[in-house]
Scaffold this motif. Structure first.
Motif, PDB file in Angstrom:
ATOM      1  N   ARG A  17      38.084  32.479  29.757  1.00 54.49           N
ATOM      2  CA  ARG A  17      36.861  31.895  29.335  1.00 54.49           C
ATOM      3  C   ARG A  17      35.864  32.064  30.684  1.00 54.49           C
ATOM      4  N   HIS A  18      36.110  30.684  30.942  1.00 53.86           N
ATOM      5  CA  HIS A  18      35.765  29.949  32.386  1.00 53.86           C
ATOM      6  C   HIS A  18      35.315  30.813  33.632  1.00 53.86           C
ATOM      7  N   ARG A  19      36.802  31.183  33.836  1.00 50.86           N
ATOM      8  CA  ARG A  19      37.092  31.831  34.863  1.00 50.86           C
ATOM      9  C   ARG A  19      35.986  33.083  35.572  1.00 50.86           C
ATOM     10  N   TRP A  20      35.739  33.746  34.224  1.00 52.55           N
ATOM     11  CA  TRP A  20      35.424  34.951  34.340  1.00 52.55           C
ATOM     12  C   TRP A  20      33.438  34.352  35.043  1.00 52.55           C
ATOM     13  N   GLY A  21      33.089  33.327  34.231  1.00 50.99           N
ATOM     14  CA  GLY A  21      32.104  32.900  34.673  1.00 50.99           C
ATOM     15  C   GLY A  21      31.969  32.307  36.122  1.00 50.99           C
ATOM     16  N   GLN A  22      33.073  31.599  35.808  1.00 47.59           N
ATOM     17  CA  GLN A  22      32.825  31.013  37.895  1.00 47.59           C
ATOM     18  C   GLN A  22      33.081  31.950  38.814  1.00 47.59           C
ATOM     19  N   LEU A  23      33.460  33.912  38.576  1.00 55.02           N
ATOM     20  CA  LEU A  23      33.989  35.137  39.528  1.00 55.02           C
ATOM     21  C   LEU A  23      32.484  35.272  39.540  1.00 55.02           C
ATOM     22  N   ALA A  24      31.867  35.407  38.245  1.00 52.30           N
ATOM     23  CA  ALA A  24      29.742  35.815  38.601  1.00 52.30           C
ATOM     24  C   ALA A  24      29.528  34.921  39.388  1.00 52.30           C
ATOM     25  N   GLY A 125      29.923  30.520  56.590  1.00 55.98           N
ATOM     26  CA  GLY A 125      31.104  30.398  56.495  1.00 55.98           C
ATOM     27  C   GLY A 125      31.573  29.336  55.216  1.00 55.98           C
ATOM     28  N   ILE A 126      30.758  28.606  55.268  1.00 61.59           N
ATOM     29  CA  ILE A 126      31.537  27.499  53.868  1.00 61.59           C
ATOM     30  C   ILE A 126      31.623  28.293  53.041  1.00 61.59           C
ATOM     31  N   VAL A 127      29.474  29.292  52.730  1.00 61.85           N
ATOM     32  CA  VAL A 127      29.959  30.286  51.950  1.00 61.85           C
ATOM     33  C   VAL A 127      31.419  30.597  51.131  1.00 61.85           C
ATOM     34  N   TYR A 128      31.542  31.949  52.682  1.00 62.83           N
ATOM     35  CA  TYR A 128      32.852  32.973  52.209  1.00 62.83           C
ATOM     36  C   TYR A 128      34.067  32.390  51.834  1.00 62.83           C
ATOM     37  N   VAL A 129      34.129  31.330  52.670  1.00 62.19           N
ATOM     38  CA  VAL A 129      35.791  30.736  52.649  1.00 62.19           C
ATOM     39  C   VAL A 129      35.953  30.083  51.577  1.00 62.19           C
ATOM     40  N   GLY A 130      34.748  29.529  51.129  1.00 61.23           N
ATOM     41  CA  GLY A 130      34.501  28.182  50.006  1.00 61.23           C
ATOM     42  C   GLY A 130      34.835  29.870  48.895  1.00 61.23           C
ATOM     43  N   VAL A 131      34.357  30.173  48.698  1.00 64.06           N
ATOM     44  CA  VAL A 131      33.810  31.376  47.107  1.00 64.06           C
ATOM     45  C   VAL A 131      36.067  31.523  47.071  1.00 64.06           C
ATOM     46  N   VAL A 132      35.944  32.198  48.351  1.00 66.05           N
ATOM     47  CA  VAL A 132      37.147  33.493  48.332  1.00 66.05           C
ATOM     48  C   VAL A 132      38.472  32.434  47.828  1.00 66.05           C
ATOM     49  N   GLY A 133      38.471  31.489  48.475  1.00 65.51           N
ATOM     50  CA  GLY A 133      39.503  30.034  48.296  1.00 65.51           C
ATOM     51  C   GLY A 133      39.299  29.811  47.098  1.00 65.51           C
ATOM     52  N   LEU A 134      38.094  30.104  45.959  1.00 62.40           N
ATOM     53  CA  LEU A 134      38.791  29.256  44.618  1.00 62.40           C
ATOM     54  C   LEU A 134      38.991  30.626  43.549  1.00 62.40           C
ATOM     55  N   MET A 135      38.218  31.531  44.471  1.00 67.29           N
ATOM     56  CA  MET A 135      38.825  32.750  43.348  1.00 67.29           C
ATOM     57  C   MET A 135      40.555  33.209  43.488  1.00 67.29           C
ATOM     58  N   VAL A 136      40.653  33.640  44.030  1.00 67.21           N
ATOM     59  CA  VAL A 136      42.539  33.574  44.316  1.00 67.21           C
ATOM     60  C   VAL A 136      43.546  32.501  43.821  1.00 67.21           C
ATOM     61  N   ARG A 137      42.196  30.942  43.142  1.00 71.15           N
ATOM     62  CA  ARG A 137      43.025  29.843  42.577  1.00 71.15           C
ATOM     63  C   ARG A 137      42.574  30.451  40.841  1.00 71.15           C
ATOM     64  N   TRP A 138      41.486  30.874  40.972  1.00 69.43           N
ATOM     65  CA  TRP A 138      41.217  31.261  39.338  1.00 69.43           C
ATOM     66  C   TRP A 138      42.227  32.465  38.907  1.00 69.43           C
ATOM     67  N   PHE A 139      41.863  33.028  39.663  1.00 68.81           N
ATOM     68  CA  PHE A 139      43.480  34.725  39.320  1.00 68.81           C
ATOM     69  C   PHE A 139      44.204  34.150  39.434  1.00 68.81           C
ATOM     70  N   PRO A 140      45.398  34.027  39.570  1.00 75.10           N
ATOM     71  CA  PRO A 140      46.631  33.765  39.765  1.00 75.10           C
ATOM     72  C   PRO A 140      47.016  35.952  39.884  1.00 75.10           C
ATOM     73  N   ASP A 141      46.985  35.905  38.859  1.00 77.70           N
ATOM     74  CA  ASP A 141      47.399  37.226  37.800  1.00 77.70           C
ATOM     75  C   ASP A 141      47.099  38.234  38.353  1.00 77.70           C
ATOM     76  N   ARG A 142      44.981  38.280  38.876  1.00 79.17           N
ATOM     77  CA  ARG A 142      45.022  39.365  39.475  1.00 79.17           C
ATOM     78  C   ARG A 142      44.538  38.805  40.675  1.00 79.17           C
ATOM     79  N   ARG A 143      44.788  38.197  42.054  1.00 78.63           N
ATOM     80  CA  ARG A 143      44.200  37.595  43.465  1.00 78.63           C
ATOM     81  C   ARG A 143      43.752  38.986  44.044  1.00 78.63           C
ATOM     82  N   GLY A 144      44.673  39.643  44.043  1.00 81.88           N
ATOM     83  CA  GLY A 144      43.156  41.321  44.956  1.00 81.88           C
ATOM     84  C   GLY A 144      42.243  41.108  43.904  1.00 81.88           C
ATOM     85  N   PHE A 145      42.191  41.713  43.559  1.00 82.35           N
ATOM     86  CA  PHE A 145      40.944  42.167  42.171  1.00 82.35           C
ATOM     87  C   PHE A 145      39.412  40.910  42.332  1.00 82.35           C
TER      88      PHE A 145
END
Length: 425
Positions: A17-24, A125-145
């Motif tokens: 539930r939370h991770r899709w909100g985080q992605l948005a 740079g802070i935002v870019y690296v931070g957001v991408v690094g956060l999303m690959v943690r929230w989505f271990p099963d859909r990491r590329g997407f």
């Protein structure tokens, strides 16, 4: 590809539930910082007139922006892992907007370097690296997407601002435009970043689910110091450098070479060829990131790389051969960007697949340095090459060669090397 059954893991249902909100929220943050890079080409001529400088000198600003965006990323990634994404990404969005506000008052190249380039590069740079690094943690099963969707915000965010900024430069002037949009970027990004957070215990269940569903064990968790000692990391680093260089040769010079090709002032479908091309480019550059990320989750990272990189090289060759046709200029520019933007989903997901999730943000910070190196070759050095040869053909030739070389490396070098590495571990 097997899917994850969240019903078997209570904590994972909460994470789902939370991770899709985080992605948005991450997507909005990325959109708020995209314009400094992707509408830069609209700024070049007004700034050259205002400051009385030549293009190579002005393009140093763009290189500083991208170089600092990448250069500080290892430190930024470590700080985000230490203090959490909300605090650091909030700071980054404010710095990005502030860079335009300060640049509106710059009266010299040094002032522009420090504001638009320096402050903007650190903030984005802070935002870019931070957001991408956060999303690959929230989505271990859909990491590329997930990495692709986050990166799409950076590639597509300028769709919303390209035409308004182009019109604003005409009506308000360059200084008024920088001031207005700098405030808007800071406000939107700061608001979105307040909801970001790191996954907690529920992420463990997501990892457990992913392992159970796929029948595979997770990659070893390498710290940056360990990762930097592996030849495999440096192979990825060289590949991303080549692709970053080829893409930035286009994004940072497009307004200039379109004028030299004689198409910048032509109309296509009733719209100016250059702003129309830039708008389509933002769309395809964003679309390619989640699309190829999703494909790579199923078809394999290296196979997807080889196809996408070769696609860019072929499209760029056709672009050069048909450079005096305004309609083809617009269409092929979209194809070129479609074959380039996916580096920002394929490389972070491949890196995390290989070296683990625990240090994903900090590890990606080191790989993202390659983007800064690409900015040097893709910005001022490409402009100097054009100035020295008085032709865009050598510039395009280098970019095409880099694309094809990286496609070959992906399938014939990276793929077997990664297979051997993961088997050993």
């Amino acid at each position: 590809m097997n899917t994850v059954n969240t019903s078997a893991f209570p904590h994972a249902r909460l994470a789902e539930r939370h991770r899709w909100g985080q992605l948005a929220l991450g997507l909005v943050c990325m959109m708020a910082i995209s314009s400094p890079q992707y509408v830069w080409t609209l700024m070049t001529k007004p700034l050259m007139t205002k400051l009385g400088v030549a293009l190579p000198e002005l393009q140093v600003t763009f290189s500083i922006l991208v170089l600092l965006q990448a250069f500080f990323s290892p430190v930024q990634g470590a700080l985000i892992d230490r203090f959490g994404p909300r605090t650091l990404i909030s700071i980054g969005t404010v710095l990005t907007g502030l860079s335009w506000l300060l640049a509106s008052h710059a009266q010299s190249m040094l002032g522009l370097y420090l504001t638009y380039g320096g402050v903007g590069g650190i903030g984005t740079g802070i935002v870019y690296v931070g957001v991408v690094g956060l999303m690959v943690r929230w989505f271990p099963d859909r990491r590329g997407f997930a990495a692709g969707v986050a990166a799409a915000g950076y590639g597509m965010g300028a769709i919303i601002t390209t035409f308004p900024i182009s019109a604003s430069i005409v009506t308000r002037g360059i200084d008024g435009t920088l001031e207005l949009y700098g405030f808007l970027f800071a406000a939107v990004g700061l608001a979105a970043s307040q909801g970001l957070r790191m996954p907690r215990s529920e992420s463990t269940d997501l990892h457990d689910q992913t392992e159970a569903a796929t029948g595979t064990r997770p990659a070893p968790d390498y710290r940056p110091a360990q990762m930097l000692r592996t030849p495999l990391f440096w192979l990825m680093f060289v590949m991303m450098t080549l692709m970053a260089t080829s893409g930035l040769m286009v994004t940072s010079q497009m307004a200039i070479f379109s004028a030299d090709f004689g198409v910048s002032k032509m109309l296509v479908f009733g719209l100016g060829a250059l702003p129309l091309a830039l708008t389509i480019d933002r769309f395809t550059n964003g679309l390619t990131r989640p699309l190829f990320g999703w494909i790579s989750d199923r078809a394999g990272r290296e196979n997807t790389m080889a196809f996408a990189f070769a696609l860019e090289g072929i499209a760029m060759l056709l672009w050069l051969l048909t450079r005096d046709d305004a309609v083809l200029f617009v269409i092929l520019s979209g194809v070129v960007f479609f074959g380039w933007g996916e580096i920002f989903s394929l490389f972070p997901s491949t890196l995390t697949d290989t070296f683990g999730t625990r240090n994903a943000t900090a590890n990606y910070g080191w790989l993202y340095l390659s983007f800064g190196i690409g900015s040097i070759f893709g910005g001022p050095l490409a402009a100097l090459l054009h100035q020295h040869t008085n032709s865009w053909i050598p510039v395009f030739g280098c970019a095409i060669a880099f694309d094809i070389t990286t496609a070959v490396l992906a399938i014939f070098v990276l793929k077997p090397a990664r297979t051997r590495f993961l088997r050993r571990h």
